[in-house]
Design a protein around this motif. Structure first.
Motif, PDB file in Angstrom:
ATOM      1  N   SER A   1       0.825  -1.215   0.000  1.00  9.59           N
ATOM      2  CA  SER A   1       0.000   0.000   0.000  1.00  9.59           C
ATOM      3  C   SER A   1       0.857   1.261   0.000  1.00  9.59           C
ATOM      4  O   SER A   1       0.536   2.242  -0.675  1.00  9.59           O
ATOM      5  N   ILE A   2       1.939   1.245   0.742  1.00 11.94           N
ATOM      6  CA  ILE A   2       2.826   2.414   0.787  1.00 11.94           C
ATOM      7  C   ILE A   2       3.474   2.645  -0.574  1.00 11.94           C
ATOM      8  O   ILE A   2       3.568   3.784  -1.041  1.00 11.94           O
ATOM      9  N   VAL A   3       3.911   1.565  -1.210  1.00 10.96           N
ATOM     10  CA  VAL A   3       4.508   1.693  -2.540  1.00 10.96           C
ATOM     11  C   VAL A   3       3.462   2.175  -3.542  1.00 10.96           C
ATOM     12  O   VAL A   3       3.731   3.058  -4.370  1.00 10.96           O
ATOM     13  N   ASP A   4       2.250   1.599  -3.480  1.00 14.80           N
ATOM     14  CA  ASP A   4       1.162   2.047  -4.357  1.00 14.80           C
ATOM     15  C   ASP A   4       0.928   3.542  -4.191  1.00 14.80           C
ATOM     16  O   ASP A   4       0.823   4.291  -5.173  1.00 14.80           O
ATOM     17  N   PHE A   5       0.822   3.969  -2.947  1.00 18.01           N
ATOM     18  CA  PHE A   5       0.577   5.382  -2.645  1.00 18.01           C
ATOM     19  C   PHE A   5       1.707   6.248  -3.197  1.00 18.01           C
ATOM     20  O   PHE A   5       1.468   7.310  -3.795  1.00 18.01           O
ATOM     21  N   GLY A   6       2.937   5.793  -3.017  1.00 16.33           N
ATOM     22  CA  GLY A   6       4.084   6.554  -3.489  1.00 16.33           C
ATOM     23  C   GLY A   6       4.081   6.717  -4.998  1.00 16.33           C
ATOM     24  O   GLY A   6       4.326   7.814  -5.516  1.00 16.33           O
ATOM     25  N   ILE A   7       3.790   5.640  -5.726  1.00 17.40           N
ATOM     26  CA  ILE A   7       3.746   5.706  -7.186  1.00 17.40           C
ATOM     27  C   ILE A   7       2.656   6.668  -7.639  1.00 17.40           C
ATOM     28  O   ILE A   7       2.863   7.503  -8.532  1.00 17.40           O
ATOM     29  N   ASP A   8       1.472   6.568  -7.035  1.00 19.48           N
ATOM     30  CA  ASP A   8       0.353   7.441  -7.405  1.00 19.48           C
ATOM     31  C   ASP A   8       0.712   8.911  -7.207  1.00 19.48           C
ATOM     32  O   ASP A   8       0.506   9.747  -8.099  1.00 19.48           O
ATOM     33  N   VAL A   9       1.254   9.234  -6.043  1.00 26.72           N
ATOM     34  CA  VAL A   9       1.557  10.633  -5.721  1.00 26.72           C
ATOM     35  C   VAL A   9       2.680  11.173  -6.597  1.00 26.72           C
ATOM     36  O   VAL A   9       2.602  12.299  -7.112  1.00 26.72           O
ATOM     37  N   VAL A  10       3.708  10.373  -6.786  1.00 26.53           N
ATOM     38  CA  VAL A  10       4.849  10.823  -7.594  1.00 26.53           C
ATOM     39  C   VAL A  10       4.422  11.062  -9.041  1.00 26.53           C
ATOM     40  O   VAL A  10       4.817  12.059  -9.665  1.00 26.53           O
ATOM     41  N   TYR A  11       3.582  10.182  -9.569  1.00 29.74           N
ATOM     42  CA  TYR A  11       3.126  10.333 -10.958  1.00 29.74           C
ATOM     43  C   TYR A  11       2.321  11.620 -11.129  1.00 29.74           C
ATOM     44  O   TYR A  11       2.526  12.380 -12.079  1.00 29.74           O
ATOM     45  N   VAL A  12       1.396  11.867 -10.196  1.00 27.42           N
ATOM     46  CA  VAL A  12       0.574  13.080 -10.270  1.00 27.42           C
ATOM     47  C   VAL A  12       1.450  14.326 -10.124  1.00 27.42           C
ATOM     48  O   VAL A  12       1.288  15.302 -10.867  1.00 27.42           O
ATOM     49  N   CYS A  13       2.383  14.298  -9.182  1.00 32.59           N
ATOM     50  CA  CYS A  13       3.281  15.449  -8.987  1.00 32.59           C
ATOM     51  C   CYS A  13       4.108  15.718 -10.242  1.00 32.59           C
ATOM     52  O   CYS A  13       4.328  16.886 -10.619  1.00 32.59           O
ATOM     53  N   GLY A  14       4.549  14.660 -10.903  1.00 34.46           N
ATOM     54  CA  GLY A  14       5.291  14.831 -12.145  1.00 34.46           C
ATOM     55  C   GLY A  14       4.469  15.558 -13.194  1.00 34.46           C
ATOM     56  O   GLY A  14       4.969  16.448 -13.892  1.00 34.46           O
TER      57      GLY A  14
END
Length: 304
Positions: free
Chosen positions: A157-170
Motif C-alpha cells: 500500500s505504501i509503494v502504491d501510494f508513493g507511485i500514485d503521488v509521484v506520478y501526479v506530482c510529475g
C-alpha cells in the motif's frame, strides 16, 4: 453550454470559453450546476477523443449533433461505456489539478496539442491516480483499525501510494513547464513519460513470456493480460502524443541572452527539472523495491 471549438486534425475539440460579463457577475453556482457543467464538458472532450481515434475524416467534420444522432454512435454500447469511464477520469483529473490552479488552459494562447495533452491524457490519468492514492490511505487505515494489517500489505500500500503521488506530482510540474513554454522542461517531461511507458511494455512482455504465452494461460489470465495490455497501450499512446510537444515552442535557447523567460522562472525552473527527472526515477525505484520484496508476479498489483 459556454463552449468554443477549435479544429484539431479535422476533429472539433472543445475549449473552455472565457466567462461572459453576466457569468462573471453571477456570485454562486449550485453543486448540481457545477457538476453538470464539468460532466457536459468532459462528455464533449471524450467525444472529440473518440472521433479522433475511430472516426473517418468526413464523419469527424460533421456537426456534433449529427455525429451523436448517427446509429453508429447513438446505439453503440462501447461508445457509451467509454463515455462513462472517461467522464469519470477527466472530471476527477480536472478537479485534481484545480487544487493547484491547473483546472483550465495552461495559458491564454494554449495550443490545440497542449489542450489535448492536458485534458485527454494528463487529466484522464491523474484523477484515477489520486483516487487510488486516497483508497490506499483508507485501506491501510482500515487494516490497522481491524488489526489485520500485515507487513506485506503495508509495504504494498505504501509503494502504491508513493507511485500514485509521484506520478501526479510529475504531471503537475509538466503542466507548469508547458505554461511557461520551457522547451527543456517539456523535453524532460516527455522523456520521463516515455520511460514510464517503455517500462510498462517491458513488464507486460515479461508477464507474457513468464506465463508461457497464450497457449499456457488460463482464460482468466488471458483476460487479465489483455486488460493490462490496454492500459499499457494508453500510456504508450500518451507518450507518443507528448512527443508532438518536443518542438512546439521552438528549439532550445542557444544562450541565456536568447532565453525570453522572466528572471523569476529562471530561478525556479531547476527545481522543476529536478522534480520531473526525480518523478521518473522514483516511480521505477518503487517498482524495483516491490519486485525485490515480493517478486515480479505481484508487480501489476502495484502498477495497475
Amino acid at each position: 453550454e459556454n463552449i468554443e471549438f477549435t479544429m484539431t486534425e479535422g476533429v472539433k475539440t472543445p475549449l473552455l470559453a472565457p466567462a461572459t460579463k453576466d457569468e462573471e457577475e453571477e456570485p454562486f453556482e449550485t453543486v448540481v450546476e457545477f457538476l453538470a457543467r464539468d460532466v457536459l464538458w468532459a462528455r464533449d472532450e471524450t467525444h472529440a477523443m473518440v472521433m479522433a481515434c475511430c472516426a473517418s475524416h468526413s464523419f469527424a467534420e460533421l456537426p456534433m449533433e449529427n455525429q451523436l444522432a448517427s446509429p453508429w454512435v447513438l446505439y453503440n454500447p462501447l461508445y457509451w461505456a467509454v463515455q462513462v469511464l472517461m467522464i469519470i477520469c477527466i472530471v476527477s483529473g480536472r478537479w485534481t489539478h484545480a487544487l493547484v490552479g491547473q483546472g483550465g488552459p495552461v495559458r491564454e494562447d494554449e495550443l490545440p496539442i497542449e489542450h489535448e495533452a492536458r485534458v485527454q491524457w494528463i487529466y484522464s490519468t491523474d484523477g484515477p491516480f489520486l483516487m487510488s492514492a486516497i483508497f490506499e490511505v483508507w485501506y491501510i487505515t482500515y487494516l490497522a483499525a481491524t488489526g489485520t494489517l500485515t507487513t506485506a500489505a503495508a509495504t504494498t500500500s505504501i509503494v502504491d501510494f508513493g507511485i500514485d503521488v509521484v506520478y501526479v506530482c510529475g504531471n503537475v510540474f509538466f503542466l507548469q513547464v508547458l505554461a511557461k513554454k520551457d522547451v527543456l522542461g517539456i523535453r524532460i517531461a516527455i522523456v520521463a513519460n516515455a520511460t514510464f511507458a517503455i517500462g510498462l511494455v517491458l513488464i507486460l512482455t515479461y508477464g507474457y513470456f513468464s506465463n508461457g504465452g497464450f497457449t499456457s494461460m488460463s482464460y482468466r489470465n488471458e483476460a487479465n493480460w489483455f486488460f493490462r495490455a490496454l492500459m499499457v497501450l494508453f500510456f504508450v499512446a500518451a507518450a507518443a502524443l507528448y512527443t508532438q510537444l518536443w518542438s512546439a515552442h521552438g528549439p532550445l535557447p542557444s544562450s541565456d541572452a536568447d532565453d525570453p523567460a522572466p528572471a523569476s522562472w529562471k530561478a525556479s525552473r531547476p527545481l522543476h527539472y529536478f522534480v520531473l527527472a526525480l518523478a521518473a526515477v522514483a516511480v521505477w525505484t518503487l517498482v524495483a523495491l516491490t519486485v525485490a520484496a515480493a517478486g515480479f508476479k505481484v508487480i501489476w498489483g502495484t502498477v495497475a
